[in-house]
Motif scaffolding. Structure first.
Motif, short mmCIF file in Angstrom:
data_model
loop_
_atom_site.label_atom_id
_atom_site.label_comp_id
_atom_site.label_asym_id
_atom_site.label_seq_id
_atom_site.Cartn_x
_atom_site.Cartn_y
_atom_site.Cartn_z
N ARG A 225 0.87 -1.18 0.00
CA ARG A 225 0.00 0.00 0.00
C ARG A 225 0.91 1.23 0.00
O ARG A 225 1.87 1.30 0.77
N VAL A 226 0.58 2.18 -0.86
CA VAL A 226 1.47 3.32 -1.09
C VAL A 226 0.68 4.63 -0.94
O VAL A 226 -0.26 4.88 -1.72
N PRO A 227 1.04 5.49 0.01
CA PRO A 227 0.40 6.81 0.08
C PRO A 227 0.73 7.62 -1.16
O PRO A 227 1.83 7.51 -1.71
N TYR A 228 -0.21 8.41 -1.60
CA TYR A 228 0.03 9.30 -2.75
C TYR A 228 -0.90 10.50 -2.62
O TYR A 228 -1.76 10.56 -1.72
N ASP A 229 -0.75 11.45 -3.50
CA ASP A 229 -1.54 12.68 -3.47
C ASP A 229 -2.93 12.41 -4.06
O ASP A 229 -3.24 12.82 -5.17
N HIS A 230 -3.77 11.72 -3.28
CA HIS A 230 -5.11 11.40 -3.79
C HIS A 230 -5.98 12.65 -3.89
O HIS A 230 -6.87 12.72 -4.74
N ALA A 231 -5.71 13.64 -3.05
CA ALA A 231 -6.46 14.90 -3.15
C ALA A 231 -6.14 15.59 -4.48
O ALA A 231 -7.02 16.15 -5.14
N GLY A 232 -4.87 15.54 -4.88
CA GLY A 232 -4.48 16.12 -6.16
C GLY A 232 -5.09 15.38 -7.33
O GLY A 232 -5.50 15.99 -8.33
N ALA A 233 -5.15 14.05 -7.22
CA ALA A 233 -5.76 13.26 -8.28
C ALA A 233 -7.26 13.56 -8.38
O ALA A 233 -7.81 13.63 -9.49
N ALA A 234 -7.91 13.73 -7.23
CA ALA A 234 -9.34 14.08 -7.23
C ALA A 234 -9.55 15.47 -7.83
O ALA A 234 -10.49 15.68 -8.62
N ALA A 235 -8.68 16.39 -7.49
CA ALA A 235 -8.79 17.75 -8.04
C ALA A 235 -8.61 17.75 -9.55
O ALA A 235 -9.28 18.51 -10.27
N ALA A 236 -7.72 16.90 -10.05
CA ALA A 236 -7.50 16.81 -11.49
C ALA A 236 -8.74 16.30 -12.21
O ALA A 236 -9.06 16.74 -13.32
N ILE A 237 -9.45 15.36 -11.59
CA ILE A 237 -10.71 14.88 -12.17
C ILE A 237 -11.72 16.02 -12.25
O ILE A 237 -12.36 16.23 -13.29
N ARG A 238 -11.85 16.77 -11.18
CA ARG A 238 -12.80 17.88 -11.18
C ARG A 238 -12.41 18.94 -12.21
O ARG A 238 -13.28 19.56 -12.84
N ALA A 239 -11.13 19.14 -12.40
CA ALA A 239 -10.65 20.18 -13.32
C ALA A 239 -10.96 19.86 -14.78
O ALA A 239 -10.97 20.78 -15.61
N THR A 240 -11.24 18.59 -15.09
CA THR A 240 -11.57 18.25 -16.49
C THR A 240 -12.89 18.88 -16.90
O THR A 240 -13.11 19.15 -18.09
N GLY A 241 -13.80 19.06 -15.95
CA GLY A 241 -15.12 19.57 -16.27
C GLY A 241 -15.98 18.58 -17.03
O GLY A 241 -17.09 18.91 -17.44
#
Length: 255
Positions: A225-241
């Protein structure tokens, strides 16, 4: 040899980079990608381009159902048309170049690596995308794999959870729930099936990315299990529109 097995990346750049870095730090000498490079996430081009580069370096790859949908999204009247999953496939299709779509289209459904079979879903009918999520399906998967000369073990993705199924003293398969980071002995003479979990969209209530590391010298399997910037990944999804808010929320809670 240490082989890192990554599946269900789902266009999650942050998780993919984190797992690759972690695997290399653990001494991984070979990479295997078990399908669903794309779908749900915001970075399909990046992930496919990385996969193409890894393939050129000798990595093993198989295709998944979301890869197939990105090549040819379902149209009106076909199963799933109009769903958020298919909307994601439509968007992903438009993001990818013709070369990248051709790469996904050419991915095989199974690959043999020594005594190991790699497949996205169940080996008994890979094209049906059957989930290996219980001992009965795992037994069907293993039985089909064992019909191949020299194959004794199977690695699958698709279910977004980590599990090991092995043949015990009875006729069926036993299910073993691994502890992250703790190596499990997997003797080469005992047939088994493992689901390696999802790099890019975990679904067990833990947002950390998943992959597995097989040491074929010691025959030990470690579920990571690897911590990562999941908040950043979620923000990138929202940014697609264009992608569903639901996909972003799943990354934030790991569900």
């Amino acid at each position: 040899m240490k082989i890192a097995l990554l599946s269900d990346i789902h266009a999650n750049r942050q998780a993919f980079d984190a797992c690759l870095a972690h695997a290399r730090a653990q001494g991984a000498q070979q990479i295997a990608l078990l399908g669903d490079l794309v779908g749900y996430g915001a970075a399909p081009r990046y992930v496919v381009q990385q996969a193409m580069a890894l393939a050129a370096e000798g990595a093993h790859l198989v295709g998944g159902n979301h890869d197939a949908m990105a090549v040819r999204p379902p149209v009106a009247g076909e199963r799933g048309a109009g769903s958020v999953v298919v909307q994601s496939a439509d968007w992903t299709h438009g993001q990818l170049s013709a070369e990248e779509r051709a790469f996904l289209a050419a991915l095989p459904l199974t690959v043999e690596v020594g005594s190991v079979l790699l497949v996205h879903a169940s080996a008994d009918a890979p094209e049906r995308w059957r989930y290996v999520d219980n001992p009965v399906v795992a037994a069907d998967c293993l039985h089909a794999a064992l019909q191949r000369p020299g194959i004794h073990h199977v690695f699958c993705g698709h279910v977004h959870r980590q599990m090991l199924y092995y043949r015990g003293s009875g006729h069926g398969l036993m299910r073993f729930v691994p502890t992250p980071g703790v190596a499990v002995p997997v003797p080469p003479h005992r047939p088994w099936v493992a689901t390696v979990g999802s790099v890019g969209q975990p679904r067990d209530g833990d947002p950390r990315a998943m992959y597995a590391l097989l040491d074929t010298a010691a025959w030990r399997l470690t579920f990571e299990r690897v911590p990562y910037d999941h908040a950043g990944a979620a923000a990138a999804i929202r940014a697609t529109g264009a992608l569903s808010e639901f996909f972003a929320q799943r990354l934030e809670v790991g569900q």
